[in-house]
Design a protein around this motif. Structure first.
Motif, short mmCIF file in Angstrom:
data_model
loop_
_atom_site.label_atom_id
_atom_site.label_comp_id
_atom_site.label_asym_id
_atom_site.label_seq_id
_atom_site.Cartn_x
_atom_site.Cartn_y
_atom_site.Cartn_z
N ASP A 1 1.41 7.13 -0.07
CA ASP A 1 0.36 5.86 0.13
C ASP A 1 -0.05 5.77 -1.53
N ASN B 1 -4.17 13.72 1.27
CA ASN B 1 -2.84 12.93 0.45
C ASN B 1 -1.90 13.48 0.68
N ASN C 1 -5.37 6.57 -1.89
CA ASN C 1 -5.41 6.18 -0.35
C ASN C 1 -5.39 7.56 0.62
N GLY D 1 0.93 -1.26 -0.09
CA GLY D 1 -0.01 0.04 0.13
C GLY D 1 0.87 1.34 -0.03
N ARG E 1 -5.65 9.61 3.80
CA ARG E 1 -5.43 9.61 5.56
C ARG E 1 -6.25 10.59 6.33
#
Length: 310
Positions: free
Chosen positions: A106, A88, A110, A6, A112
């Motif tokens: 990431d 991001n 994806n 990932g 966070r």
């Protein structure tokens, strides 16, 4: 470009857009027992951030043989309850030999989620120490290196709002007695009892000797109030059954009123503006006021509470 677990690692010619931390005499961090270094704050996407560097790996996460690098939201404790920031971000390490950058991020897509309880994200194994310390790779040259960050706020939102109503099984009734003396000499518009506890809350009885509202001038008004309403969390409410009573000191034919009310910071006082006619209360033939003294009682039963949905 290399993607694994990932996480994406790539090489970029572009320098970090938002912040750079240059470290000289990097080896002295460890020598001087600096296991965690926080950079100064920088702004991106309307928020303040910091870079957090663990030169020998994040010991709390049992990281060994790697440099750990993270992005931290500064002043996260000041965020409104439930506020979330989706981000991001890319973390950089300068290759001084080729004048480009190792970029760790990431996998694209994806995001966070930063919030009060999780204000730090990043990479435990940002780069192996073996590679970092290898001068031929250009990351640590003359004991000097440079890390960087780019931060892109994708969206912000408040956590789904809601509330939780908890009704109390086998509710307990709390009783408090208030002796009011020298009634005829009371000059205040409102007389307030000392605070008393009922449930997990503090309360007062409030007596208006000459009445309040539509009872003004003809009635004695009597209320129950939260003693510290401003301490209630936002959105909190208390559902309580209250019984207010003035004792008949002669014949025990007490005068009372009973009702259920919702209490909150904005509605912290409930009761009756026309609790008892002043002419009845002061009558010498009745026992409510004897030798200019009266006894007021309150019974409080907490039936339910409303709080924010956790």
């Amino acid at each position: 470009m290399d993607s694994k677990d990932g996480i994406t690692r790539c090489i970029s010619d572009s320098s970090p857009a938002h912040y750079v931390v240059k470290v000289q005499s990097f080896s002295l961090l460890t020598k001087n027992s600096i296991e965690r270094y926080e950079s100064g704050e920088f702004q991106a996407g309307g928020y303040k951030w910091k870079l957090v560097l663990h030169p020998n790996g994040n010991k709390k996460n049992n990281v060994k043989d790697h440099v750990s690098l993270y992005l931290a939201l500064d002043e996260a404790t000041l965020l409104q309850p439930g506020w979330q920031i989706y981000v991001n971000f890319r973390l950089f390490l300068h290759d001084q030999n080729k004048d480009n950058y190792l970029v760790v991020q990431d996998v694209i897509g994806n995001e966070r989620r930063f919030h009060k309880l999780k204000a730090e994200w990043g990479f435990d194994q940002f780069i192996p120490l073996k590679d970092f310390n290898d001068g031929s790779k250009g990351y640590l040259v003359d004991d000097t290196c440079a890390f960087g960050a780019e931060v892109f706020v994708c969206r912000e939102k408040s956590k789904d709002k809601g509330e939780s109503l908890v009704m109390v099984k086998d509710a307990i009734t709390y009783k408090h007695i208030w002796e009011v003396t020298n009634f005829s000499k009371l000059v205040s518009e409102c007389c307030v009892s000392k605070p008393f506890n009922a449930g997990n809350y503090k309360w007062n009885m409030k007596l208006y000797p000459k009445g309040k509202g539509d009872g003004l001038g003809s009635y004695l008004s009597l209320y129950l109030a939260l003693a510290e309403p401003t301490t209630l969390p936002q959105g909190s409410r208390i559902y309580a059954q209250i019984l207010l009573r003035i004792l008949d000191q002669k014949q025990a034919k007490h005068h009372f009123g009973k009702a259920n009310y919702w209490f909150s910071a904005s509605n912290h006082e409930n009761g009756s503006s026309r609790f008892i006619l002043l002419s009845n209360f002061t009558s010498q033939y009745l026992g409510y006021l004897v030798k200019d003294n009266c006894t007021v009682e309150a019974e409080v039963t907490i039936l339910g509470m409303v709080g924010a949905l956790s």
